[in-house]
Structures are given as C-alpha cells and as structure tokens.
Design a protein around this motif. Sequence first.
Motif, PDB file in Angstrom:
ATOM      1  N   GLN A 185      69.396  36.565  35.750  1.00 26.84           N
ATOM      2  CA  GLN A 185      70.219  37.668  36.262  1.00 26.84           C
ATOM      3  C   GLN A 185      69.730  38.937  35.588  1.00 26.84           C
ATOM      4  O   GLN A 185      68.765  38.884  34.826  1.00 26.84           O
ATOM      5  N   LYS A 186      70.389  40.058  35.864  1.00 24.81           N
ATOM      6  CA  LYS A 186      69.912  41.316  35.301  1.00 24.81           C
ATOM      7  C   LYS A 186      69.813  41.214  33.762  1.00 24.81           C
ATOM      8  O   LYS A 186      70.792  40.861  33.109  1.00 24.81           O
ATOM      9  N   GLY A 187      68.656  41.494  33.222  1.00 28.35           N
ATOM     10  CA  GLY A 187      68.479  41.446  31.768  1.00 28.35           C
ATOM     11  C   GLY A 187      68.305  40.035  31.218  1.00 28.35           C
ATOM     12  O   GLY A 187      68.262  39.838  30.012  1.00 28.35           O
ATOM     13  N   ARG A 188      68.256  39.044  32.114  1.00 31.17           N
ATOM     14  CA  ARG A 188      68.049  37.673  31.636  1.00 31.17           C
ATOM     15  C   ARG A 188      66.968  36.996  32.463  1.00 31.17           C
ATOM     16  O   ARG A 188      67.082  36.906  33.680  1.00 31.17           O
ATOM     17  N   TYR A 189      65.929  36.589  31.794  1.00 31.51           N
ATOM     18  CA  TYR A 189      64.778  36.016  32.482  1.00 31.51           C
ATOM     19  C   TYR A 189      64.426  34.671  31.862  1.00 31.51           C
ATOM     20  O   TYR A 189      64.920  34.328  30.799  1.00 31.51           O
ATOM     21  N   ARG A 190      63.558  33.945  32.546  1.00 29.29           N
ATOM     22  CA  ARG A 190      63.131  32.658  31.989  1.00 29.29           C
ATOM     23  C   ARG A 190      61.888  32.834  31.121  1.00 29.29           C
ATOM     24  O   ARG A 190      61.671  32.088  30.204  1.00 29.29           O
ATOM     25  N   GLN A 191      61.082  33.820  31.447  1.00 29.77           N
ATOM     26  CA  GLN A 191      60.080  34.281  30.487  1.00 29.77           C
ATOM     27  C   GLN A 191      60.471  35.704  30.122  1.00 29.77           C
ATOM     28  O   GLN A 191      60.629  36.555  30.998  1.00 29.77           O
ATOM     29  N   PHE A 192      60.664  35.928  28.832  1.00 30.30           N
ATOM     30  CA  PHE A 192      60.986  37.277  28.371  1.00 30.30           C
ATOM     31  C   PHE A 192      60.178  37.507  27.092  1.00 30.30           C
ATOM     32  O   PHE A 192      59.522  36.590  26.593  1.00 30.30           O
ATOM     33  N   HIS A 193      60.204  38.727  26.600  1.00 25.88           N
ATOM     34  CA  HIS A 193      59.359  39.049  25.454  1.00 25.88           C
ATOM     35  C   HIS A 193      60.188  39.496  24.261  1.00 25.88           C
ATOM     36  O   HIS A 193      61.177  40.205  24.430  1.00 25.88           O
ATOM     37  N   GLN A 194      59.757  39.069  23.115  1.00 27.47           N
ATOM     38  CA  GLN A 194      60.457  39.478  21.892  1.00 27.47           C
ATOM     39  C   GLN A 194      59.490  40.162  20.933  1.00 27.47           C
ATOM     40  O   GLN A 194      58.315  39.826  20.863  1.00 27.47           O
ATOM     41  N   LEU A 195      60.082  41.107  20.205  1.00 32.89           N
ATOM     42  CA  LEU A 195      59.435  41.700  19.041  1.00 32.89           C
ATOM     43  C   LEU A 195      60.156  41.036  17.883  1.00 32.89           C
ATOM     44  O   LEU A 195      61.352  41.256  17.703  1.00 32.89           O
ATOM     45  N   ASP A 196      59.477  40.228  17.132  1.00 37.95           N
ATOM     46  CA  ASP A 196      60.166  39.399  16.146  1.00 37.95           C
ATOM     47  C   ASP A 196      59.687  39.746  14.736  1.00 37.95           C
ATOM     48  O   ASP A 196      58.492  39.856  14.502  1.00 37.95           O
ATOM     49  N   VAL A 197      60.630  39.922  13.821  1.00 34.46           N
ATOM     50  CA  VAL A 197      60.276  40.211  12.433  1.00 34.46           C
ATOM     51  C   VAL A 197      60.910  39.161  11.526  1.00 34.46           C
ATOM     52  O   VAL A 197      62.078  38.802  11.718  1.00 34.46           O
ATOM     53  N   GLU A 198      60.157  38.656  10.562  1.00 34.85           N
ATOM     54  CA  GLU A 198      60.692  37.688   9.609  1.00 34.85           C
ATOM     55  C   GLU A 198      60.290  38.122   8.204  1.00 34.85           C
ATOM     56  O   GLU A 198      59.107  38.382   7.955  1.00 34.85           O
ATOM     57  N   ILE A 199      61.279  38.202   7.307  1.00 36.35           N
ATOM     58  CA  ILE A 199      60.965  38.527   5.915  1.00 36.35           C
ATOM     59  C   ILE A 199      61.338  37.321   5.065  1.00 36.35           C
ATOM     60  O   ILE A 199      62.518  36.944   4.977  1.00 36.35           O
ATOM     61  N   LEU A 200      60.329  36.701   4.487  1.00 34.48           N
ATOM     62  CA  LEU A 200      60.538  35.452   3.762  1.00 34.48           C
ATOM     63  C   LEU A 200      60.409  35.700   2.259  1.00 34.48           C
ATOM     64  O   LEU A 200      59.585  36.526   1.837  1.00 34.48           O
ATOM     65  N   GLY A 201      61.221  34.981   1.490  1.00 35.01           N
ATOM     66  CA  GLY A 201      61.049  35.018   0.038  1.00 35.01           C
ATOM     67  C   GLY A 201      62.008  35.907  -0.728  1.00 35.01           C
ATOM     68  O   GLY A 201      61.952  35.953  -1.950  1.00 35.01           O
ATOM     69  N   TYR A 202      62.880  36.617  -0.060  1.00 39.53           N
ATOM     70  CA  TYR A 202      63.840  37.485  -0.744  1.00 39.53           C
ATOM     71  C   TYR A 202      65.274  37.080  -0.404  1.00 39.53           C
ATOM     72  O   TYR A 202      65.611  36.957   0.770  1.00 39.53           O
ATOM     73  N   GLU A 203      66.099  36.993  -1.460  1.00 34.77           N
ATOM     74  CA  GLU A 203      67.501  36.639  -1.245  1.00 34.77           C
ATOM     75  C   GLU A 203      68.387  37.880  -1.352  1.00 34.77           C
ATOM     76  O   GLU A 203      69.549  37.869  -0.955  1.00 34.77           O
ATOM     77  N   ASP A 204      67.813  38.935  -1.904  1.00 28.11           N
ATOM     78  CA  ASP A 204      68.556  40.145  -2.255  1.00 28.11           C
ATOM     79  C   ASP A 204      69.187  40.819  -1.024  1.00 28.11           C
ATOM     80  O   ASP A 204      68.512  41.012  -0.012  1.00 28.11           O
ATOM     81  N   ALA A 205      70.447  41.205  -1.148  1.00 27.53           N
ATOM     82  CA  ALA A 205      71.157  41.833  -0.030  1.00 27.53           C
ATOM     83  C   ALA A 205      70.523  43.166   0.381  1.00 27.53           C
ATOM     84  O   ALA A 205      70.685  43.607   1.520  1.00 27.53           O
ATOM     85  N   ARG A 206      69.803  43.798  -0.549  1.00 32.76           N
ATOM     86  CA  ARG A 206      69.149  45.070  -0.192  1.00 32.76           C
ATOM     87  C   ARG A 206      68.119  44.864   0.920  1.00 32.76           C
ATOM     88  O   ARG A 206      67.876  45.759   1.717  1.00 32.76           O
ATOM     89  N   ILE A 207      67.525  43.658   0.933  1.00 35.53           N
ATOM     90  CA  ILE A 207      66.537  43.347   1.972  1.00 35.53           C
ATOM     91  C   ILE A 207      67.219  43.283   3.347  1.00 35.53           C
ATOM     92  O   ILE A 207      66.681  43.768   4.347  1.00 35.53           O
ATOM     93  N   ASP A 208      68.421  42.722   3.396  1.00 28.29           N
ATOM     94  CA  ASP A 208      69.141  42.619   4.670  1.00 28.29           C
ATOM     95  C   ASP A 208      69.341  44.014   5.262  1.00 28.29           C
ATOM     96  O   ASP A 208      69.085  44.256   6.442  1.00 28.29           O
TER      97      ASP A 208
END
Length: 418
Positions: free
Chosen positions: A118-141
């Motif tokens: 439906q509008k804004g919902r597709y079966r193939q769609f694209h994401q810009l994905d970011v992952e920050i690994l290794g930090y627990e600190d709330a400042r990172i959030d």
Amino acid sequence: MEIITAVKGFKDILPEETGKWQYVEEQARKIFTAFGCREIRVPILEKTDLFARGIGEATDIVEKEMYTFRDRGDDLITLRPEATASVIRSYLEHHLYAADPVAKLYTIGPMFRRERPQKGRYRQFHQLDVEILGYEDARIDAELILMLIHFLKSVGLKSPQLEVNSLGCPSCRPSFRESILKFLQGKENDLCDDCRRRISTNPLRVFDCKLEGCKHIIAQGPVIQDFLCGGCRDHFAAVLASLAIFGIDYAINPRMVRGLDYYARTTFEVTTDFLCAQNAIVGGGRYDGLIRDLGGPDIPGIGFAVGLERLLAMMPADQSENFIESPSLFIAALGTEAQKFAYQLCNRFRRQGIQTEMDYTAKGLKSQMKRADRLKCRKVLIIGDREIESRQADLRDMQTGEQVKVTLDNPEEWKDRI
Ligand code: HAM
C-alpha cells in the motif's frame, strides 16, 4: 503480445527519480562519515536461521513476511528483511571486534518483506541502516539520534517527530511480561487470532497489533516504564538528558515495542503526519544481547534504519527537478560536416566532464532546439556549413537568449563559459 510487468510490491526507481535518491544517499554518506561511521556492504541473501534467531521466531517478519526458499543445493535461504542481523553476522564472521570491539557501520540497500503493499509499504524497499557496536554508554544513544535528526533535516524534512521508549532488559522485562499476561487474562476472546497466539509466544507483540480492537484493549494495559530496573531507568534518564543537551525534541511513547525482538533499553521511531498509517520513517534502538545471541561475545549495540521510500515521499515535490542534472551544452548541427564536427566536440567535452548532447536523427534546427529545450540544456552551440567555413559559431544562453560568438578551432578557449 502483452508486456511483462514487475512483481507486485516491487517498484522501479525511474531516471527522473534517481537524482533524488543519489542526493539523499550522498548526504547520508557525508554526515555518517563525519560522525565516524564507515560503510559495510553485506549480501542480500542469508541463511534463514540468521533472521529466525536474530529478529525472533514470534515476530510478524519471521512468521509471515520473509521471502524464504530452498535453493538448488537445498539450503534454506532468505532475502534479507532488514540489515542489522546481516551486519552483525559479518562483524562476527570477520572478527571485526578482535582488535577493537567498537565499530560504527552503515549500509544502504534493498530489503524484502512480503507485506500487503500500500502507499509507503512495498515488498522490496530500501533502508539506510546504521549500527554502532561496542558502546553501552547512553551518550551514544543520544549521539546516534542527533546524527539521524541532523541527516533528516539536511534533506529537507521539516518536522521529524521523535518518539522514544525503553524496553528494559532481560532482568526487568519478565515482570512486565507477567503483568501483561495477567492483564490479558479473560480478554482472550476479544483479541484477534494472531494476538491470542501471541499470548503464549510473545505477549509484548500484542502492543504491535494494527487492529483497532486489540489496540483499544492494550491501551488500558500496563506500561513498561513502571517495571524498569534501576539500571534501565538510569540509562533512559541519561539518554533523555543527553538529548536535551542537543536541544532535540522528543515524546516518550511507552507503548512503542518495535516489530523486532532483539531490542533492549532504548528504542525510538521517527514519524511524520504525512503518511497516515505507514507513518514511521525510521525505527531503531539498542540491542545489547543480540551479538551474544548470534554466537558472539557480549558486546552491546544500537542502530536505526531509515526507510528510503518513505523519506523520499516526504521530501518537497517541487524540489525534485533540482536533483536532475541537465546537460550543460547542446550542439545543434545542420549538415554532414557540422554533424561530424559536433560528434567529435560532443565526445571531447564529455571526456572533460561536461555533460553535452546532440541529435543523431538528422532533424532541422527547430526540432533540435526543441530537444535542447526538453533536455533543459543551459547552452546551445549552433553550427551549419557557414559556421564550419568561418570557424565561428553562436553559443546561446537558453535562459537569457544572449548569444556570443565562439571559435570552433579552439573550444578550450570558451569551454568555461558553458
Ligand atoms: P523497522 O522498523 O522494521 O526496523 O524498519 C525501519 C524502517 O524501514 C521503517 O521505519 C520504514 O521506514 C521502513 N520499512 C519497513 N518496512 C517497510 C516496507 N514494507 N515498505 C517500505 N518501508 C518499510 C528495522 O528494520 C531495524 N533493523 C532497524 C534497526 C537497525 N534497529 C537497530 N538497528
């Protein structure tokens, strides 16, 4: 004969749209790099187990939305429905954590979910994905959210609305789960079939139900905030305090559970009014237990994914022309000699990085000018037999109509005027 059309829910991105896509991707690369992220490219096919274990067996994605099939070698594989599990698989497989567990990664690409289009919902769609690994600190959030909002505003999004929540951790969530179970007792018959099943698989998922009846019931239910342990409460407060440092507006949405099971502590979404039901353009959060659950060391992580189709739909339409780069020069050539000259000059300029066009259909001047106009060329060089002989031609500015004489013998002399 009938033409063959695209598969339902799979969409072409046409040439007039790609300029906008490239612009958004470039902005993302620039901003994410400034915040210390590096690009990682992972395959679009993974072993099905990765998503079943990563996202959770009892989620909608794994239960009913994945494109899963056996390949010719009889391996069970899945077109990725999201990128987080793949990025972590790669981080673990290549021991990216060995020298330093901290990794700030981003990836851009297509994802696949067999949802109802439906509008804004597709079966193939694209994401810009970011992952920050290794930090627990709330400042990172908060820093990650700052980067996200900065990016969204940089591509013209006027008022991204940020919603945040904390989903607690494995030590405090069980009591919340118990309380939901107690709350839902006796209400089973008022729930949809899926939610009735969720009671035994993962009752938190009832919060995720899109049906009004279930939404109404769960709206009266307990909220996670009342169950957070000391550590989670402190973490959440620290995230909010850091958001305040950057002046980022947010609303706490205690009923946001997110559609994937790996989250712990901070979760967030960015929504806009524009898209109605499909209003989340970004989803993300912390997933401190996921790397361990996927067989790796106990390393925390947090990330988000921007849905590019939804983001692009939000960008002002009147801007879209700015993303199409039109040719700098059109060479209108009449006659064999002029055409020969134009052919060489056109390709000489192109090799110098100047977008130049000409016509190859032996049309008259009028139709060549029309084509230059349609292509929105900024300048037109008009050459015929007379110009070839005199070695001089008119360079016309298509906006002002102004014309200057230029030499054909030494185009380097005037190429800066194009
Ligand atoms: P998600 O909320 O499932 O999170 O998806 C993120 C975004 O992808 C959504 O907000 C939406 O914009 C877009 N999206 C999802 N499904 C569709 C669809 N069928 N059609 C168009 N757009 C869609 C994740 O995928 C997590 N991996 C995010 C994350 C990264 N969390 C931590 N790190």
